[in-house]
Design an enzyme around this catalytic site. Structure first.
Site, PDB file in Angstrom:
ATOM      1  N   HIS A 222       0.828  -1.218   0.000  1.00 16.52           N
ATOM      2  CA  HIS A 222       0.000   0.000   0.000  1.00 16.52           C
ATOM      3  C   HIS A 222       0.852   1.253   0.000  1.00 16.52           C
ATOM      4  O   HIS A 222       2.036   1.222   0.336  1.00 16.52           O
ATOM      5  CB  HIS A 222      -0.988   0.028   1.164  1.00 16.52           C
ATOM      6  CG  HIS A 222      -0.375  -0.023   2.537  1.00 16.52           C
ATOM      7  ND1 HIS A 222      -0.142  -1.193   3.216  1.00 16.52           N
ATOM      8  CD2 HIS A 222       0.055   0.963   3.374  1.00 16.52           C
ATOM      9  CE1 HIS A 222       0.385  -0.926   4.392  1.00 16.52           C
ATOM     10  NE2 HIS A 222       0.530   0.372   4.518  1.00 16.52           N
TER      11      HIS A 222
ATOM     12  N   HIS B  44       3.962   7.045   3.847  1.00 14.75           N
ATOM     13  CA  HIS B  44       4.898   5.929   3.690  1.00 14.75           C
ATOM     14  C   HIS B  44       4.467   4.987   2.572  1.00 14.75           C
ATOM     15  O   HIS B  44       3.332   5.038   2.110  1.00 14.75           O
ATOM     16  CB  HIS B  44       5.094   5.159   5.004  1.00 14.75           C
ATOM     17  CG  HIS B  44       3.884   4.431   5.516  1.00 14.75           C
ATOM     18  ND1 HIS B  44       3.022   4.952   6.444  1.00 14.75           N
ATOM     19  CD2 HIS B  44       3.400   3.192   5.238  1.00 14.75           C
ATOM     20  CE1 HIS B  44       2.068   4.076   6.719  1.00 14.75           C
ATOM     21  NE2 HIS B  44       2.265   2.995   6.003  1.00 14.75           N
TER      22      HIS B  44
ATOM     23  N   GLU C  14       7.589   0.968   5.175  1.00 19.30           N
ATOM     24  CA  GLU C  14       7.040  -0.077   6.041  1.00 19.30           C
ATOM     25  C   GLU C  14       7.286  -1.408   5.345  1.00 19.30           C
ATOM     26  O   GLU C  14       7.061  -1.521   4.140  1.00 19.30           O
ATOM     27  CB  GLU C  14       5.530   0.164   6.219  1.00 19.30           C
ATOM     28  CG  GLU C  14       4.831  -0.893   7.072  1.00 19.30           C
ATOM     29  CD  GLU C  14       3.318  -0.628   7.233  1.00 19.30           C
ATOM     30  OE1 GLU C  14       2.751   0.129   6.424  1.00 19.30           O
ATOM     31  OE2 GLU C  14       2.734  -1.184   8.179  1.00 19.30           O
TER      32      GLU C  14
HETATM   33 CO    CO Z   1       1.048   1.253   6.330  1.00 23.19          CO
END
Ligand code: CO
Length: 134
Positions: A7, A79, A130
């Site tokens: 994502h 992020h 991440e």
């Molecule tokens: Co995230």
């Protein structure tokens, strides 16, 4: 080695307004909000055919996105999340190469119920990364 882009996360000052943008204006499939007190955020996932968008709102006064929203009052990309097959092995490798892992460096359970870590943006081209175990 990283795998799929899981994502792209966008920090937003108003989660309800952000949900309306993606659901009503852009016509996307938007989840219900989920509070993640351990991470200090409330998350909403927008499911697209090839990836997801994570809308991040503050949860509580100590939210880690609070200072980001002070610098970016309209919101902004926060992020990128990449999938990895073995998170502990990946963290060990990156740490051995000098990369900094945020927090205590140990995986936490992320928004999908899977272990995640965050990598220091100064070590990754100015982008908070991440890693999520796929
Ligand atoms: Co995230």
């Amino acid at each position: 080695m990283i795998g799929r882009l899981n994502h792209v996360a966008i920090a937003v000052p108003d989660l309800d307004a952000a949900m309306r943008v993606y659901r009503d204006q852009l016509g996307a499939d938007v989840s219900a909000p989920v509070d993640l007190p351990e991470h200090g955020v409330t998350t909403v996932f927008v499911t697209l055919p090839n990836t997801k968008i994570e809308l991040l709102g503050c949860f509580g006064p100590e939210s880690p996105i609070g200072s980001f929203l002070e610098r970016n009052p309209a919101g902004g990309i926060h992020h990128l999340c990449y999938e990895v097959a073995d998170l502990v092995a990946e963290v060990d490798k990156l740490r051995g190469e000098g990369a900094r892992i945020l927090g205590d460096g140990r995986p936490k359970i992320g928004a999908h119920g899977k272990p995640v870590v965050f990598l220091h943006p100064k070590d990754f081209l100015g982008t908070l990364v991440e890693l999520e175990e796929a």
